[in-house]
Design a protein around this motif. Structure first.
Motif, short mmCIF file in Angstrom:
data_model
loop_
_atom_site.label_atom_id
_atom_site.label_comp_id
_atom_site.label_asym_id
_atom_site.label_seq_id
_atom_site.Cartn_x
_atom_site.Cartn_y
_atom_site.Cartn_z
N VAL A 175 -0.48 14.13 1.38
CA VAL A 175 -0.94 15.14 2.33
C VAL A 175 -0.91 14.58 3.76
O VAL A 175 -0.47 15.24 4.69
N TYR A 176 -1.37 13.33 3.90
CA TYR A 176 -1.37 12.73 5.24
C TYR A 176 0.07 12.51 5.71
O TYR A 176 0.38 12.63 6.90
N LEU A 187 -3.63 16.25 -5.89
CA LEU A 187 -3.77 15.69 -4.54
C LEU A 187 -5.14 15.07 -4.33
O LEU A 187 -5.29 14.13 -3.57
N TRP A 188 -6.14 15.62 -5.00
CA TRP A 188 -7.52 15.16 -4.79
C TRP A 188 -8.00 14.19 -5.86
O TRP A 188 -9.04 13.57 -5.72
N GLU A 189 -7.26 14.10 -6.95
CA GLU A 189 -7.68 13.27 -8.05
C GLU A 189 -7.45 11.80 -7.74
O GLU A 189 -8.17 10.92 -8.19
N ASN A 190 -6.41 11.51 -6.94
CA ASN A 190 -6.13 10.14 -6.51
C ASN A 190 -5.85 9.18 -7.65
O ASN A 190 -6.28 8.02 -7.62
N ASP A 191 -5.18 9.64 -8.67
CA ASP A 191 -4.74 8.72 -9.71
C ASP A 191 -3.68 7.81 -9.10
O ASP A 191 -2.75 8.27 -8.45
N LEU A 192 -3.88 6.49 -9.31
CA LEU A 192 -2.96 5.54 -8.68
C LEU A 192 -1.51 5.80 -9.10
O LEU A 192 -0.57 5.51 -8.37
N GLY A 242 0.82 -1.20 0.00
CA GLY A 242 0.00 0.00 0.00
C GLY A 242 0.86 1.25 0.00
O GLY A 242 2.08 1.17 0.13
N HIS A 243 0.21 2.38 -0.18
CA HIS A 243 0.92 3.66 -0.20
C HIS A 243 0.22 4.66 0.69
O HIS A 243 -0.97 4.59 0.90
N GLU A 244 1.03 5.62 1.15
CA GLU A 244 0.50 6.67 1.99
C GLU A 244 0.20 7.88 1.12
O GLU A 244 0.94 8.15 0.17
N HIS A 245 -0.87 8.59 1.43
CA HIS A 245 -1.14 9.81 0.65
C HIS A 245 -0.21 10.93 1.11
O HIS A 245 0.07 11.10 2.29
N LEU A 264 -0.36 8.35 -6.68
CA LEU A 264 -0.23 7.81 -5.32
C LEU A 264 0.98 6.89 -5.20
O LEU A 264 1.65 6.86 -4.17
N ARG A 265 1.25 6.15 -6.26
CA ARG A 265 2.33 5.17 -6.25
C ARG A 265 3.68 5.82 -5.94
O ARG A 265 4.61 5.17 -5.47
#
Ligand SMILES: [Zn+2]
Lengths: 871, 341
Positions: free
Chosen positions: B112-113, B330-335, B107-110, B338-339
Motif C-alpha cells: 500500500v505504501y 493487506l492488513w494481516e501482514n503475513d511475512l 527489508g521489504h516495502e508494504h 510482505l516478502r
C-alpha cells in the motif's frame, strides 16, 4: 434501478439499438451495471468447457466428463451463478456423467448445475450414475426452453451452426444447415469455441427477457423511471421519443352511477408538501394483475400484489412519480390534510408495525388522524384490500428533505421515499395522477368519480430560470462551442430559452449575468440543475467528455516540499532488514491502556465497532500483534516497522503525531554459515545501533544518549533517547518484559523497540541545513589509551563529557572501548577503558605538547569521579 | 678465458631463472647471481684487479652487460611468476556462490505504501506539492464545506465514525482540499495522500479504513481539459503509455462537472475479463471541476479562479495492479505476503 428492455423500447418511435445503450447511458451520467437475460429455470445454467471425456467403466453408453465452469459453481444449487463469488467456489471443476453422444473434450456446452429446474420442468439433482457421482447435466436447446417451431430460436441456432462450421472452414449447404439446427434441439447444444465459460446461458443465447440494471447517482432522481431514462437516451441520440405511447390508454368502464363523494385536501405544512393532487376511482374490483403488468413489475424487482397496488407501482416506475391508493371506504376524503404529526400520534404502517410519529414527520391525515407517513409508507388501516371497491389515488409533491427526515427517523425506506428523497417532477403531478387512474381503470375496472383536486402553495411550482454565459462554458471546459450550439444542446435536454424577466434581476442576480442567456429548467431536472455551472455540466455531457481535448495546465513554479523525512526513515529501516507492515489506527481500548497515563488521553469513538474502539496512542501493540501472528505461523523472528500517526486527547484539543516504530524480536544475527558472527538477539545496544545508524545516515551524528526512566512499553532500565540540539529524535530500548506474556512472545528473549520522531528529525535537519563547512586538520593525530577504575553507578557518558570539558582544543575525540567489572577490580567498581585522540589544526603534535594535556584530563577525571588509574 | 666463465654463468643463470616458479625461488636466484657480496657476478668483478690493465675495462663492461641482461630477464620472469601466483590464488579463492548471504535478510516495502509513493512521485513530476491534513476532523471540513447537505446519508453514524466529545474520523481526503485552501491562495497544486475511515464491515473488498490520494489544482484558466490531460498523463505513466483512459459523467457534491475516470483493463487490454467484470475498464476514481460554492466557502473568487479536484483509492489501485484478491491480506501482514513486494 432495474428495467425490462421491452418497456424502455416502448418509449421510442424508432428501433432501440441495444449495443449503444451502455454508451448513451454513461454519456448521460448514468451507468449500465448489467444487462441480464432472465428466463425462469435458467438461473443456474452456465457455460462450461469439457476438459476430459472418458468412457464409464461400468456402462457402455455413458461417459465421465470433467467440466470447467469457471467461478460459476453453485453450492447445493441454492446460489445463482451471478451471486457466487470466486471465494465461495472451492473448485471450478465439476464431474458430470453424460449419455450425450455428440460431445467431446474441448467443447463448450450449457451446464445445468445441481439444483436447477429447467424450463421443461426437469430437475437436476446430485445423481449417481453406475457408481459415479454427477454434478450437473449438459442441455440441448429444447431443454433450455427453445423451440424448433419458434422461428427466432431456430434461425438463431442455425446462424450459430453456420458460424461454427465456418470456423472449421466448412460451408454448410441448406440440408446440412437444417440437420445441424435439428441436432441442436435433439442433442446437447455445442457452443462456438470463443464462448466465455462460467457465464449464464441466458446471457449468452439471449434467452427470455432482457433486463437493464442502471446505477443512478443521488442527484439524478429523474433517472428513476423508464420515461426518465428514455428521455436521457433520446437526448444522447439513441432514438426518437414516443412518450405518450405504450400499453396505457385503455378506456374506463362505465358502471352504474355512484353517489357523489366529497374530496378535499388542505396543505397544513406547505413548506414540506407544496402540492397535493388526488382523484377518486370507484367501482373497481381488486384482483390479480394482468400477466404483462405483473411480469414487468417482477422483472423490475417489484413484487406483484394486486391490480390496484400494481397499477400504482407500474406508473411510478413508468414516469417516476410515486402514487398511493387509499381505500375510500376507510378514509374521510373530505378532510384530507398534509400536515406535521401531532404529539403522541402513532400509525400502524402497511408492514404491520405500530410507529410513534416524531413531531416533524409529514403525514397524510383525515379528521380522525394520520392515514400515511407521507411519501414513505401508507397506513394499514386505509390500505387496499380484497374488499375495496373505491380508492382515492394520491399524487403529491413532497420536499426531498422532508421525506429523507421521515425515512431516517422512522428507519423506513420504500420505493416511494427513495424517489421523493431524490426529487420528483413537481410539474408532472397531475399527469401522473391521470395516468395512474387510466391504468387502474384498465386493469381493475371502475370509473373516475367527480373531479380531481390539485391543491398548491401559492405560485407553486415557480418557474426555475438559470443564466448561462456561453463564454464561461468555454472557460470551464477548455472547449469552444458557439452560444447557439450550447442553446441547442440544452434544448435537446428540455431546457428552453427564456427571457430573463424582471424577477430574475430583482432576485439579487449580480452584474455578471447582465449579458447572459437564460434557460427554463424542465420540471424533472429542477433538483439538480439550479445554477450556471449545472448547465455547463449538461453541455459538457452533450459534447461528450471524450471530445474535450486533453491539455496540461502550465507550470509556473516547482513544488516547494521535499519527500518527507519519514520516507527516508522507512528506506533506511528497510536497509537494516526491517519489513514494512500496515497497522490499524483504530484499536481496542485495552491494548492502549499501558501507553497512556490515563484513559482520558485516548481519543475514543462515539460508537465502537467491535475491536475498533479508540485511536491508538502507540503503534507498538499492533506491531506486537503482527509479530505474534507471524511467530505463531512459524517465522523465526520478526523485524518490522510501520510509520503512522498516534493520537492524543488533550484537555481541549487533540493532536496527531507521526511516529516510525520498529520492533525486532528474535535473532538479529542467526549464526548460520561460516562467516556469520554468533547468533544474538536484538537487545538494547542493537537498538541503539539502529537508532544511531539511521540518524547517522541522515547526517545526524554526535547525539547525546539520555537515559529514560519510564517509556511505555520499554524496559525501565534499558530505555534511552537520542537528543540533538535539545530535540528528542528517537526513543529506543528493550521491550518491557511484562509485555511478553500478554502477547504470547517467546520467553527469555530480548526484543528491541526503536521509535523515531519524524517531526523532530525533520526540524533538526532543517536547522542543520544552514550550517556551512567546518575545515578539518590534515595533520596526524596522537592517540592515548587509559583505563580508570570508578564507582559502578557513574555512567560512561558522564566520564566522556568531563574528559571533553577538561581536554580543551587539542582533544579531538573520546571513545569508550571497554567496560569491565569483575575480580580484577574492587567490588562495586568498574574499569572503563578510554581512547583519547589529540590533534592540532596547524601542526603535528609532539609528546611534550600532549603529555600535560593528557595528564590534566586524567587528573580531572580522578578528582571529578573519585577514580583511580588502572595499571 | 675469464669471459668464457662469464658466458657460462649467464647461460646457467638464464636456465635456472626459467625454472624458478615462485617468488622465493626468484629471490634465491637473485642472491646467487646478482647478490652484491656473494653473487657470482660480483665475485667475478672482484677478480678484475688480477687482470691485465688492458683487459680490465672490456671485462668489466661485459660483466655489466651480462648483469643488465639478467636483471631484465629477472623482471620478465618475476611478472610471469606473479601472474601465475595470482591465478593460483584466484583458483583457490573460488566459492560456492549458491551458499546463503552473510548478514541480515533485506527489508521489504508494504504494497500500500509503495502504491502511494508511486502515485505521489508521478504527481510530483506533474508539479504537485504534497499536503497533509488531520484524520480527526470536524463536520465542516469533512462535509459542510464540501457541499454535503445537512441530512445527507453519508453523515449517518452508519457511514461515519464520530468521536466522543465531538468531531469525526475523516471519511475522505477531500477535507484536506478545504484546509489547504483556507490557508493558501491560488495558484494551488497539491496532492494529499492519507488514511480515511468508514464503518464498513470487514469483507474481502471492504475494510473500515483505507487510503486515498486527493488532488487539487486551482488557478486562473484551469479547464476540464486540464483535468483530463493531467489524470490521463498520470494513468498512462502508471499503467502504460499506450493505455486508453476514459471519463464519464458522475456526481459528487463538491465538483461540477463531475466525472469518473476509467482505465483500460490492464489484464485483458479492454476485451473483458473477471478483474474488470467483463467491461474492459477499471474504475480509477472520481474527479471534477471544483464547485464554485466550494471555492466561495473558502474565500476564493470563483469568477477569477477555476480548478479541478480528484480522488483515488490507494489500496484499491494496489490490489488491482498486483492482483491481490482480498483486502484483508493487506492488513494481516503475513511475512509471506510482505516478502513478495
Ligand atoms: Zn479485464
Amino acid at each position: 434501478m432495474r428495467i425490462p428492455l421491452e418497456w424502455l423500447a416502448e418509449k421510442f418511435a424508432t428501433e432501440l439499438d441495444r449495443s449503444a445503450i451502455a454508451t448513451a447511458l454513461f454519456e448521460s451520467g448514468f451507468e449500465l451495471e448489467s444487462l441480464d437475460w432472465i428466463r425462469p429455470g435458467l438461473e443456474t445454467v452456465v457455460t462450461g468447457r469439457i476438459l476430459t471425456c472418458e468412457s464409464h467403466p461400468n456402462a457402455d453408453r455413458l461417459r465421465i466428463c470433467s467440466v470447467d465452469v469457471a467461478e460459476a459453481r453453485s453450492h447445493g444449487g441454492s446460489s445463482t451463478p451471478k451471486g457466487a463469488s470466486a471465494a465461495e467456489a472451492d473448485s471450478s471443476l465439476l464431474t458430470i456423467v453424460t449419455a450425450a453422444p455428440n460431445v467431446q473434450a474441448g467443447d463448450i456446452v450449457p451446464v445445468a448445475l445441481v439444483g436447477s429446474r429447467l424450463p421443461t420442468g426437469k430437475e437436476i439433482g446430485l445423481g449417481k450414475l453406475r457408481g459415479v457421482e454427477s454434478y450437473g447435466m449438459f442441455c440441448s436447446a429444447t431443454e433450455l426452453g427453445m423451440a424448433l417451431e419458434a422461428p427466432g430460436d431456430a434461425s438463431r441456432l442455425e446462424a450459430m451452426e453456420v458460424k461454427k462450421a465456418a470456423a472449421r472452414g466448412v460451408v454448410l449447404d441448406a440440408a446440412a444447415r437444417v440437420r445441424a439446427r435439428e441436432d441442436a434441439f435433439e442433442f446437447v447444444l455445442v457452443l462456438p469455441t470463443d464462448t466465455p465459460i462460467g457465464r449464464p446461458i441466458a446471457d449468452i443465447l439471449e434467452l427470455g427477457d432482457c433486463v437493464l440494471e442502471v446505477a443512478i447517482t443521488a442527484n439524478r432522481g429523474d433517472g428513476l423511471s423508464v420515461t426518465g431514462l428514455a428521455r436521457a437516451l433520446a437526448a444522447a441520440g439513441l432514438g426518437q421519443l414516443a412518450l405518450a405511447g405504450g400499453a396505457l390508454g385503455g378506456g374506463s368502464v362505465a358502471g352504474t352511477p355512484l353517489p357523489e363523494v366529497k374530496l378535499n385536501a388542505a396543505l397544513e405544512a406547505p413548506d414540506l408538501c407544496p402540492r397535493y393532487t388526488a382523484r377518486i376511482v370507484s367501482g373497481l374490483a381488486v384482483g390479480p394483475s394482468p400477466e404483462w403488468m405483473s411480469r414487468r413489475l417482477e422483472l423490475a424487482g417489484i413484487r406483484s400484489l394486486n391490480n390496484v397496488i400494481d397499477a400504482m407501482n407500474y406508473v411510478m416506475l413508468d414516469v417516476g412519480q410515486p402514487l398511493h391508493a387509499f381505500d375510500l371506504a376507510r378514509i374521510d376524503a373530505a378532510t384530507i390534510s398534509a400536515r406535521r404529526a401531532r404529539p403522541l400520534e402513532r400509525l400502524t404502517t402497511l408492514d404491520g408495525s405500530v410507529r410513534d410519529l416524531p413531531p416533524d414527520t409529514l403525514v397524510i391525515a383525515d379528521a380522525r388522524g394520520p392515514l400515511a407517513v407521507a411519501g414513505v409508507m401508507g397506513g394499514l388501516g386505509s390500505s387496499v384490500s380484497a374488499a375495496t371497491t373505491s380508492v382515492m389515488v394520491e399524487s403529491a409533491y413532497f420536499l426531498p428533505g422532508a421525506i429523507r427526515r421521515s425515512a431516517r427517523t422512522l428507519g423506513l425506506n420504500s420505493e416511494s421515499s427513495y424517489r421523493f428523497e431524490r426529487g420528483v417532477d413537481p410539474e408532472a403531478t397531475v399527469e401522473a395522477l391521470e395516468r395512474a387512474c387510466d391504468l387502474l381503470i384498465q386493469v381493475a375496472g371502475g370509473q373516475r368519480l367527480g373531479a380531481a383536486i390539485d391543491v398548491r402553495r401559492q405560485g407553486f411550482p415557480e418557474p426555475l430560470v438559470v443564466p448561462l454565459r456561453p463564454e464561461r462554458t468555454d472557460r470551464i471546459l477548455g472547449a469552444s462551442v458557439s452560444a447557439d450550439d450550447q442553446a441547442r444542446m440544452l434544448a435537446s435536454l428540455g431546457f428552453s430559452e427564456a427571457q430573463a424577466g424582471p424577477d430574475a434581476a430583482a432576485s439579487g442576480r449580480s452584474e455578471i449575468y447582465r449579458d447572459a442567456r437564460w434557460f427554463t429548467v424542465p420540471g424533472w431536472r429542477r433538483h439538480d440543475v439550479t445554477r450556471e455551472i449545472d448547465l455547463i455540466e449538461e453541455i459538457a455531457q452533450r459534447i461528450g467528455y471524450g471530445a474535450i481535448l486533453d491539455t496540461l495546465p502550465p507550470l509556473a513554479t516547482l513544488p516547494d516540499s521535499r519527500p518527507p523525512v519519514s520516507d527516508r526513515l522507512r528506506e533506511l529501516l528497510r536497509g537494516l532488514g526491517f519489513w514494512e507492515v500496515l497497522t490499524n489506527s483504530v484499536v481496542p481500548a485495552a491494548s492502549q491502556q499501558s501507553f497512556v497515563s490515563g484513559p482520558d488521553e485516548l481519543v475514543k469513538l462515539a460508537r465502537p465497532m467491535g475491536d475498533l474502539q479508540v485511536m491508538r496512542a502507540s503503534l507498538l501493540p499492533s506491531l506486537l500483534e503482527v509479530a505474534r501472528t507471524n511467530l505463531n505461523r512459524g517465522a523465526s523472528r520478526a523485524l518490522i516497522y510501520d510509520v503512522g500517526r498516534v493520537y492524543v486527547q488533550g484537555e481541549s484539543s487533540r493532536t496527531e503525531l507521526l511516529q516510525a516504530t520498529a520492533l525486532a524480536i528474535g535473532a538479529v544475527a542467526d549464526g548460520m554459515w561460516k562467516h556469520a558472527p554468533e547468533a544474538y538477539d536484538a537487545d538494547f545496544f542493537w537498538a541503539k545501533g539502529v537508532a544511531t545508524g539511521v540518524l547517522g545516515a541522515l547526517g545526524l551524528v554526535d547525539l547525546e544518549a539520555r537515559q529514560e526512566g519510564a517509556v511505555p512499553g520499554l524496559h525501565p532500565g534499558r530505555a534511552a533517547s537520542l537528543v540533538l540540539d535539545g530535540l528528542v529524535l528517537v526513543t529506543f530500548g528493550e521491550l518491557h518484559p511484562a509485555l511478553v506474556e500478554p502477547y504470547d512472545l517467546p520467553t527469555g528473549k530480548r526484543a528491541a523497540v526503536v521509535i523515531f520522531h519524524p517531526d523532530a528529525v525533520a526540524e533538526c535537519l532543517a536547522r542543520r541545513e544552514s550550517r556551512g563547512f567546518v575545515p578539518f586538520s590534515r595533520f596526524p593525530a596522537v592517540e592515548r589509551d587509559v583505563a580508570i577504575v570508578l564507582d559502578q553507578g557513574i555512567v560512561a557518558g558522564e566520564v566522556v563529557a568531563s574528559a571533553r570539558q577538561a581536554g580543551g582544543a587539542l582533544l579531538e575525540r573520546v571513545r569508550v572501548f571497554d567496560r569491565y567489572a569483575g575480580p580484577q577490580v574492587p567490588a562495586g567498581k568498574v574499569s572503563l577503558a578510554l581512547n583519547l585522540r589529540y590533534r592540532a589544526p596547524d601542526r603535528t603534535l609532539t609528546d611534550s605538547e600532549v603529555d600535560p594535556v593528557h595528564a590534566g584530563i586524567l587528573d580531572h577525571l580522578c578528582r571529578q569521579h573519585d577514580a583511580t588509574l588502572r595499571v | 678465458m675469464t669471459l668464457t666463465i662469464a658466458d657460462e654463468i649467464r647461460e646457467r643463470a638464464l636456465a635456472e631463472l626459467a625454472g624458478a616458479g615462485s617468488r622465493a625461488e626468484l629471490d634465491e636466484w637473485a642472491i646467487r647471481y646478482l647478490g652484491r657480496e656473494r653473487g657470482e657476478l660480483s665475485r667475478l668483478l672482484k677478480t678484475i684487479p688480477t687482470l691485465a690493465p688492458a683487459e680490465r675495462k672490456p671485462f668489466g663492461e661485459s660483466i655489466n652487460a651480462i648483469k643488465k641482461a639478467l636483471e631484465a630477464a629477472q623482471g620478465v620472469r618475476a611478472a610471469e611468476v606473479r601472474s601465475q601466483e595470482l591465478g593460483q590464488r584466484l583458483l583457490e579463492d573460488r566459492v560456492d556462490v549458491t551458499l546463503p548471504a552473510r548478514g541480515t535478510e533485506p527489508g521489504h516495502e508494504h504494497l500500500v505504501y509503495r502504491a502511494r509513493d508511486e502515485m505521489i512521485e508521478t504527481f510530483r513530476l506533474l508539479g504537485f506539492d504534497v499536503a497533509e491534513g488531520p484524520e480527526l476532523e470536524d463536520e465542516w471540513h469533512n462535509f459542510s464545506a464540501l457541499n454535503t447537505p445537512e441530512d445527507h446519508p453519508s453523515r449517518d453514524a452508519q457511514d461515519t465514525f464520530y468521536l466522543q466529545g465531538g468531531g469525526l474520523l475523516r471519511t475522505q481526503t477531500s477535507s484536506v482540499q478545504i484546509r489547504y485552501m483556507e490557508h493558501h491562495q491560488p495558484p494551488i497544486r497539491i496532492v494529499a495522500p492519507g488514511r480515511v475511515y468508514r464503518p464498513d464491515t470487514i469483507t474481502p473488498r471492504h475494510y473500515p479504513l483505507f487510503h486515498q490520494i486527493e488532488g487539487l489544482l486551482v488557478d486562473e484558466n484551469v479547464t476540464f481539459g486540464d483535468l483530463k490531460g493531467t489524470l490521463s498523463a498520470f494513468a498512462r505513466r502508471t499503467f502504460g503509455q499506450s493505455r486508453k483512459v476514459r471519463f464519464r459523467p458522475s456526481f459528487f457534491p463538491f465538483t461540477e462537472p463531475s466525472a469518473e475516470m476509467d482505465v483500460e483493463c490492464i489484464f485483458c487490454g479492454g476485451s473483458g475479463c473477471r478483474v474488470c467484470s467483463h467491461s474492459g475498464w477499471i474504475e480509477m476514481g472520481g474527479c471534477g471541476m471544483v464547485d464554485p460554492s466550494v471555492l466561495t466557502n473558502v474565500g476564493i473568487d470563483p469568477e477569477r479562479y477555476t480548478g479541478f479536484a480528484f480522488g483515488m483509492g490507494i489500496d484499491r489501485t494496489a490490489m488491482i495492479r498486483y492482483q491481490v484478491p482480498d483486502i484483508r491480506l493487506l492488513w494481516e501482514n503475513d511475512l509471506r505476503f510482505l516478502r513478495q513486494f
